[in-house]
Design an enzyme around this catalytic site. Structure first.
Site, mmCIF file in Angstrom:
data_model
loop_
_atom_site.group_PDB
_atom_site.id
_atom_site.type_symbol
_atom_site.label_atom_id
_atom_site.label_comp_id
_atom_site.label_asym_id
_atom_site.label_seq_id
_atom_site.Cartn_x
_atom_site.Cartn_y
_atom_site.Cartn_z
ATOM 1 N N ASP A 312 38.840 36.412 43.223
ATOM 2 C CA ASP A 312 38.788 37.838 42.865
ATOM 3 C C ASP A 312 37.363 38.307 42.572
ATOM 4 O O ASP A 312 37.107 39.509 42.490
ATOM 5 C CB ASP A 312 39.677 38.116 41.646
ATOM 6 N N ARG A 343 39.319 42.818 51.866
ATOM 7 C CA ARG A 343 38.050 42.825 51.115
ATOM 8 C C ARG A 343 36.865 42.352 51.949
ATOM 9 O O ARG A 343 35.718 42.588 51.555
ATOM 10 C CB ARG A 343 38.190 42.006 49.824
HETATM 11 C C1 S3P Z 1 46.744 35.613 40.709
HETATM 12 C C2 S3P Z 1 46.452 34.805 41.776
HETATM 13 C C3 S3P Z 1 45.514 35.173 42.835
HETATM 14 C C4 S3P Z 1 44.604 36.323 42.401
HETATM 15 C C5 S3P Z 1 45.376 37.431 41.756
HETATM 16 C C6 S3P Z 1 46.095 36.920 40.518
HETATM 17 C C7 S3P Z 1 47.730 35.148 39.705
HETATM 18 O O1 S3P Z 1 46.229 35.601 43.971
HETATM 19 O O2 S3P Z 1 43.890 36.814 43.514
HETATM 20 O O3 S3P Z 1 44.519 38.490 41.394
HETATM 21 O O4 S3P Z 1 47.791 35.735 38.607
HETATM 22 O O5 S3P Z 1 48.448 34.187 39.994
HETATM 23 P P1 S3P Z 1 46.789 34.560 45.070
HETATM 24 O O6 S3P Z 1 47.865 33.765 44.444
HETATM 25 O O7 S3P Z 1 47.291 35.418 46.197
HETATM 26 O O8 S3P Z 1 45.601 33.724 45.455
#
Ligand code: S3P
Length: 427
Positions: A312, A343
């Site tokens: 992120d 992104r």
């Molecule tokens: C998150 C996992 C990530 C992250 C998201 C929050 C989480 O996504 O990018 O902002 O809280 O488990 P992904 O599981 O798609 O990598």
């Protein structure tokens, strides 16, 4: 919203609570016995979507603006909502709730905004269907809205193609209800907040290499959850402190869980000056205060196992790399294409508009730093992380940077622009 060059940033800031941990506190608290008190809950729109979904399923949740009290209904005590559950912009809400709903004895439809209805849900539909759940994509092509009918679930060993904590967590949550052990193997370890917090709630979870393992649970037990500040929000101040000349910022109470803190490694690799102070661990989550000072940066390569630990933060890191000498390469980050916006495209387009030398690749970006940036009109594409990234870039660019849709920062950081302003030293 408009931004122009500033001379320096000085002072102290406390960023709001971690988004991932806040979501999980409400979700796990809702299916636990007794009350869960969550201190430092993030009041961003995504986490408010999670509260509203569980309230609709009969959970009594009090929110006083910082502390959230969840009066849990037990693993099987959720009620069938009388209308669809709206997850808003929040991928974490939608994907993790799928894991819980996979085992409830009612059918529910999950929906959300235009962005989330474009995001891939096959990655949770497939493993949960293998466990026995019935999930139908109403949007087609594995997109939301999703209708889920809970079923008796089987434990599985699932090998995920992507390192995704949302996928892993959905499977682990379903695993609480399964008839045997459930294992999830990822290419690289993704953030482990679910494993830490589920253990805290009394579940049996462990890790072997990149495999997370959960045993079926009879009950979870409500508990106290202390949410540290979100390193993904701190990232904007970390990078701003490094690239705005003559700056020094103390960022207080930042979660530095190693599965999230890849940005700190990248800053070190780029020659940035940061110091971790007052390191401690609360509710299993490490936290620290971070002191950052302006630094001369150089390019680096960001790839492989590091990617899930800073996924992120990559928009902000890409913008920071424009201020570093030499080339920064980001690869193995194709996941960036399926976030709240694509992104890779959105960053390359907007950074190029500011005069940066940046190129998109299939799975990342190549940024040749050292070229001064100039102001431009930036389309945030309603992506909170893009909006906040360009607010920081605008502080180091000639002329005026205008961000369209800047208010979407409130998805993860409602007071962001105010906090940034308090650090601006005009002396
Ligand atoms: C998150 C996992 C990530 C992250 C998201 C929050 C989480 O996504 O990018 O902002 O809280 O488990 P992904 O599981 O798609 O990598």
């Amino acid at each position: 919203m408009k931004f122009t060059r500033i001379k320096k940033l000085r002072g102290e800031v406390t960023v709001p609570g971690d988004k991932s941990i806040s979501h999980r506190g409400v979700m796990f608290g809702s299916i636990a016995e007794g009350t869960t008190e969550i201190r430092g809950y993030l009041q961003g729109a995504d986490c408010l979507s999670t509260i509203s979904c569980f309230r609709k399923m009969g959970v009594d949740i009090e929110n006083n603006g910082d502390t959230v009290s969840v009066h849990g209904r037990g693993l099987r005590g959720l009620a069938c909502p009388d209308s669809d559950l709206d997850c808003g912009n929040s991928g974490t809400t939608m994907r993790l709730i799928c894991g819980i709903l996979a085992a409830q004895d009612f059918a529910v439809t999950l929906t959300g905004d235009a962005s989330i209805r474009k995001r891939p849900m096959g990655r949770v539909i497939e493993p949960l269907a293998l466990m026995g759940a019935q999930i139908q994509s109403r949007g087609g092509n594995s997109r939301a809205p999703l209708t889920i009918r809970g079923r008796a679930l089987h434990g599985i060993h699932y090998t995920s193609k992507v390192a995704s904590a949302q996928v892993k967590s959905a499977i682990l949550l379903a695993g609480l209800y399964a008839d045997g052990q459930t294992r999830v193997t990822e290419p690289y370890v993704s953030r482990d907040h679910s494993e830490i917090m589920l253990t805290h709630f009394g579940a049996h979870v462990c890790r072997e290499g990149t495999t997370a393992i959960i045993s079926p649970a009879r009950e979870l037990y409500g508990t106290l959850v202390k949410v540290p500040g979100d390193i993904s929000s701190a990232a904007y101040f970390l990078c701003a402190g490094l690239i705005v000349p003559n700056s020094q910022i103390l960022i207080k109470n930042v979660g530095v869980n190693p599965t999230r803190a890849g940005i700190l490694k990248v800053i070190e690799a780029m020659g940035g000056q940061i110091t971790l102070l007052n390191e401690r661990t609360d509710c299993g989550e490490p936290a620290a205060d971070i002191l950052v000072c302006s630094s001369s940066l150089h390019g680096t390569v960001i790839e492989g196992a590091l990617i899930p630990t800073l996924i992120d933060e990559l928009p902000m890191i890409a913008a920071m790399a424009c201020f570093a000498e030499g080339t920064t390469v980001i690869r193995d980050a194709a996941e960036l294409r399926v976030k709240e916006s694509d992104r890779i495209e959105v960053m390359v387009q907007n950074l190029s508009a500011m005069g940066a030398d940046v190129e998109a690749t299939d799975d990342g970006m190549v940024i040749r730093g050292g070229r001064p940036l100039h102001g431009a009109v930036i389309d945030s594409c309603q992506d909170h992380r893009v909006a906040m990234t360009f607010a920081v870039a605008g502080l180091c660019a000639d002329g005026e940077t205008k961000i369209l849709g800047a208010e979407c920062a409130s998805i993860s950081y409602p007071g962001f622009y105010k906090d940034l302003e308090t650090l601006v030293d005009r002396g």
